[in-house]
Design an enzyme around this catalytic site. Structure first.
Site, PDB file in Angstrom:
ATOM      1  N   LYS A  10      52.428  57.472  32.140  1.00  0.00           N
ATOM      2  CA  LYS A  10      51.688  56.810  33.322  1.00  0.00           C
ATOM      3  C   LYS A  10      52.368  56.767  34.442  1.00  0.00           C
ATOM      4  O   LYS A  10      53.762  56.781  34.482  1.00  0.00           O
ATOM      5  CB  LYS A  10      51.063  55.371  32.809  1.00  0.00           C
ATOM      6  CG  LYS A  10      50.198  55.603  31.537  1.00  0.00           C
ATOM      7  CD  LYS A  10      49.236  54.423  31.205  1.00  0.00           C
ATOM      8  CE  LYS A  10      48.381  54.558  30.290  1.00  0.00           C
ATOM      9  NZ  LYS A  10      47.877  53.241  29.840  1.00  0.00           N
ATOM     10  N   TYR A  50      38.753  58.261  29.917  1.00  0.00           N
ATOM     11  CA  TYR A  50      38.089  56.900  29.597  1.00  0.00           C
ATOM     12  C   TYR A  50      36.791  56.515  29.683  1.00  0.00           C
ATOM     13  O   TYR A  50      36.446  55.465  29.962  1.00  0.00           O
ATOM     14  CB  TYR A  50      39.057  55.983  30.774  1.00  0.00           C
ATOM     15  CG  TYR A  50      40.309  55.880  30.695  1.00  0.00           C
ATOM     16  CD1 TYR A  50      40.987  55.317  29.527  1.00  0.00           C
ATOM     17  CD2 TYR A  50      41.272  56.062  32.114  1.00  0.00           C
ATOM     18  CE1 TYR A  50      42.358  55.372  29.468  1.00  0.00           C
ATOM     19  CE2 TYR A  50      42.603  55.943  31.671  1.00  0.00           C
ATOM     20  CZ  TYR A  50      43.333  55.449  30.737  1.00  0.00           C
ATOM     21  OH  TYR A  50      44.669  55.250  30.708  1.00  0.00           O
ATOM     22  N   PHE A  58      38.039  46.151  34.439  1.00  0.00           N
ATOM     23  CA  PHE A  58      39.217  46.692  35.215  1.00  0.00           C
ATOM     24  C   PHE A  58      39.259  48.041  35.314  1.00  0.00           C
ATOM     25  O   PHE A  58      40.111  48.860  35.875  1.00  0.00           O
ATOM     26  CB  PHE A  58      40.396  46.440  34.035  1.00  0.00           C
ATOM     27  CG  PHE A  58      40.276  46.842  32.710  1.00  0.00           C
ATOM     28  CD1 PHE A  58      40.478  48.074  32.272  1.00  0.00           C
ATOM     29  CD2 PHE A  58      39.772  45.934  31.719  1.00  0.00           C
ATOM     30  CE1 PHE A  58      40.308  48.535  31.112  1.00  0.00           C
ATOM     31  CE2 PHE A  58      39.735  46.168  30.186  1.00  0.00           C
ATOM     32  CZ  PHE A  58      39.927  47.728  29.997  1.00  0.00           C
ATOM     33  N   ARG A  86      51.711  55.329  17.450  1.00  0.00           N
ATOM     34  CA  ARG A  86      51.168  54.103  18.160  1.00  0.00           C
ATOM     35  C   ARG A  86      52.155  52.850  17.791  1.00  0.00           C
ATOM     36  O   ARG A  86      52.485  52.114  18.564  1.00  0.00           O
ATOM     37  CB  ARG A  86      50.029  53.944  17.035  1.00  0.00           C
ATOM     38  CG  ARG A  86      48.733  54.872  17.587  1.00  0.00           C
ATOM     39  CD  ARG A  86      48.225  54.597  18.898  1.00  0.00           C
ATOM     40  NE  ARG A  86      47.585  53.465  19.013  1.00  0.00           N
ATOM     41  CZ  ARG A  86      46.704  53.125  20.236  1.00  0.00           C
ATOM     42  NH1 ARG A  86      46.589  54.143  20.798  1.00  0.00           N
ATOM     43  NH2 ARG A  86      46.196  51.883  20.282  1.00  0.00           N
ATOM     44  N   THR A  92      48.922  47.730  22.828  1.00  0.00           N
ATOM     45  CA  THR A  92      48.512  47.899  24.350  1.00  0.00           C
ATOM     46  C   THR A  92      48.974  46.960  25.189  1.00  0.00           C
ATOM     47  O   THR A  92      49.137  47.149  26.383  1.00  0.00           O
ATOM     48  CB  THR A  92      46.773  48.050  24.160  1.00  0.00           C
ATOM     49  OG1 THR A  92      46.523  49.043  23.298  1.00  0.00           O
ATOM     50  CG2 THR A  92      46.284  48.362  25.631  1.00  0.00           C
ATOM     51  N   ARG A 103      56.640  49.970  24.926  1.00  0.00           N
ATOM     52  CA  ARG A 103      55.998  48.895  25.674  1.00  0.00           C
ATOM     53  C   ARG A 103      56.717  47.507  25.655  1.00  0.00           C
ATOM     54  O   ARG A 103      56.978  46.853  26.490  1.00  0.00           O
ATOM     55  CB  ARG A 103      54.372  48.734  25.244  1.00  0.00           C
ATOM     56  CG  ARG A 103      53.638  49.930  25.846  1.00  0.00           C
ATOM     57  CD  ARG A 103      52.154  49.752  25.420  1.00  0.00           C
ATOM     58  NE  ARG A 103      51.485  50.867  25.794  1.00  0.00           N
ATOM     59  CZ  ARG A 103      50.240  51.297  25.335  1.00  0.00           C
ATOM     60  NH1 ARG A 103      49.931  50.965  23.840  1.00  0.00           N
ATOM     61  NH2 ARG A 103      49.730  51.987  25.778  1.00  0.00           N
ATOM     62  N   ASN A 113      51.106  49.687  31.507  1.00  0.00           N
ATOM     63  CA  ASN A 113      51.814  49.909  29.972  1.00  0.00           C
ATOM     64  C   ASN A 113      52.500  51.141  29.770  1.00  0.00           C
ATOM     65  O   ASN A 113      52.634  51.323  28.659  1.00  0.00           O
ATOM     66  CB  ASN A 113      50.861  49.323  29.095  1.00  0.00           C
ATOM     67  CG  ASN A 113      49.697  50.117  28.726  1.00  0.00           C
ATOM     68  OD1 ASN A 113      49.532  51.102  29.917  1.00  0.00           O
ATOM     69  ND2 ASN A 113      48.897  49.925  28.049  1.00  0.00           N
ATOM     70  N   HIS A 116      50.443  56.266  27.567  1.00  0.00           N
ATOM     71  CA  HIS A 116      49.148  56.364  26.616  1.00  0.00           C
ATOM     72  C   HIS A 116      49.337  57.271  25.567  1.00  0.00           C
ATOM     73  O   HIS A 116      50.159  58.194  25.532  1.00  0.00           O
ATOM     74  CB  HIS A 116      48.008  57.017  27.421  1.00  0.00           C
ATOM     75  CG  HIS A 116      46.868  57.460  26.616  1.00  0.00           C
ATOM     76  ND1 HIS A 116      45.840  56.573  26.161  1.00  0.00           N
ATOM     77  CD2 HIS A 116      46.474  58.770  25.912  1.00  0.00           C
ATOM     78  CE1 HIS A 116      45.143  57.000  25.404  1.00  0.00           C
ATOM     79  NE2 HIS A 116      45.277  58.294  25.345  1.00  0.00           N
ATOM     80  N   GLU A 127      41.359  64.515  23.098  1.00  0.00           N
ATOM     81  CA  GLU A 127      42.081  64.093  24.178  1.00  0.00           C
ATOM     82  C   GLU A 127      43.009  65.641  24.467  1.00  0.00           C
ATOM     83  O   GLU A 127      43.271  65.965  25.543  1.00  0.00           O
ATOM     84  CB  GLU A 127      42.948  63.037  24.084  1.00  0.00           C
ATOM     85  CG  GLU A 127      42.224  61.849  24.019  1.00  0.00           C
ATOM     86  CD  GLU A 127      43.188  60.446  23.898  1.00  0.00           C
ATOM     87  OE1 GLU A 127      42.654  59.376  24.404  1.00  0.00           O
ATOM     88  OE2 GLU A 127      44.309  60.518  23.595  1.00  0.00           O
TER      89      GLU A 127
HETATM   90  P1  CMP Z   1      45.512  52.646  27.034  1.00  0.00           P
HETATM   91  O1  CMP Z   1      45.257  52.049  25.785  1.00  0.00           O
HETATM   92  O2  CMP Z   1      46.556  53.730  27.096  1.00  0.00           O
HETATM   93  O3  CMP Z   1      43.990  53.126  27.397  1.00  0.00           O
HETATM   94  C1  CMP Z   1      43.291  52.083  28.037  1.00  0.00           C
HETATM   95  C2  CMP Z   1      43.874  51.423  29.256  1.00  0.00           C
HETATM   96  O4  CMP Z   1      43.306  50.409  29.710  1.00  0.00           O
HETATM   97  C3  CMP Z   1      45.053  50.736  28.609  1.00  0.00           C
HETATM   98  O5  CMP Z   1      45.936  51.341  27.989  1.00  0.00           O
HETATM   99  C4  CMP Z   1      45.634  49.890  29.689  1.00  0.00           C
HETATM  100  O6  CMP Z   1      46.346  50.651  30.546  1.00  0.00           O
HETATM  101  C5  CMP Z   1      44.226  49.366  30.300  1.00  0.00           C
HETATM  102  N1  CMP Z   1      43.669  48.230  29.881  1.00  0.00           N
HETATM  103  C6  CMP Z   1      43.273  47.837  28.580  1.00  0.00           C
HETATM  104  N2  CMP Z   1      42.837  46.381  28.672  1.00  0.00           N
HETATM  105  C7  CMP Z   1      43.088  46.120  29.925  1.00  0.00           C
HETATM  106  C8  CMP Z   1      42.682  44.806  30.721  1.00  0.00           C
HETATM  107  N3  CMP Z   1      42.236  43.696  29.899  1.00  0.00           N
HETATM  108  N4  CMP Z   1      43.317  44.693  31.844  1.00  0.00           N
HETATM  109  C9  CMP Z   1      43.729  45.687  32.678  1.00  0.00           C
HETATM  110  N5  CMP Z   1      43.886  46.921  31.914  1.00  0.00           N
HETATM  111  C10 CMP Z   1      43.534  47.129  30.744  1.00  0.00           C
END
Ligand code: CMP
Length: 144
Positions: A10, A50, A58, A86, A92, A103, A113, A116, A127
């Site tokens: 990212k 997404y 968010f 993963r 996440t 992470r 984070n 992805h 994807e």
């Molecule tokens: P990822 O799992 O790659 O894809 C969904 C993304 O949404 C996740 O990474 C985070 O970057 C973002 N995300 C998920 N939950 C939250 C949250 N509570 N607040 C902000 N960003 C979020």
């Protein structure tokens, strides 16, 4: 099972010069890189990527973050690569991610984070076809 998965570094990962560190972890594990490109992601691609998050509070800030700079998209192949990825990437929420994961080692906040990774083989296929043309994926001889 030999599988493929999508991994995207990212904008925060690219800006923080972590591309090499991310690639290194997949290479040292023995996974095979079959697709790689750097791109400024469009809102249209993100909207599809997404699709399940459109209603999250968010979502607007997620779009701003993901379009704030270039992303490095990769397809990695190998035995059980989806699950292993993963585990390599970690939870996440970086606060819940184990040390030793990408992470857990490089980030502190869920909205920054670093990477992805597809969360299941089915999602990975979707994807990969969203992010890559067939002609951008290379079948090359490897190891197992
Ligand atoms: P990822 O799992 O790659 O894809 C969904 C993304 O949404 C996740 O990474 C985070 O970057 C973002 N995300 C998920 N939950 C939250 C949250 N509570 N607040 C902000 N960003 C979020």
């Amino acid at each position: 099972v030999r599988e493929r998965t999508l991994v995207a570094i990212k904008p925060d990962g690219v800006q923080r010069r972590l591309i090499g560190q991310v690639i290194k972890r997949f290479e040292q594990r023995g996974f095979q890189l079959v697709g790689l490109k750097m791109l400024q992601v469009s809102e249209e691609l993100l909207s599809q990527h997404y699709a399940s998050l459109h209603r999250k509070p968010f979502y607007p800030s997620l779009l701003r973050y993901m379009t704030s700079g270039p992303v490095v998209a990769m397809v990695w192949e190998g035995h059980n690569v989806v699950k292993s990825t993963r585990l390599l990437v970690g939870n996440t929420n970086p606060a819940e991610a184990d040390p030793g994961t990408l992470r857990g080692d490089f980030s502190i906040h869920i909205s920054r984070n670093i990477v992805h990774a597809s969360d299941s083989p089915e999602v990975a296929q979707k994807e990969i076809s969203l992010w890559f043309q067939r002609s951008e994926l290379i079948d090359w001889e490897c190891c197992d």
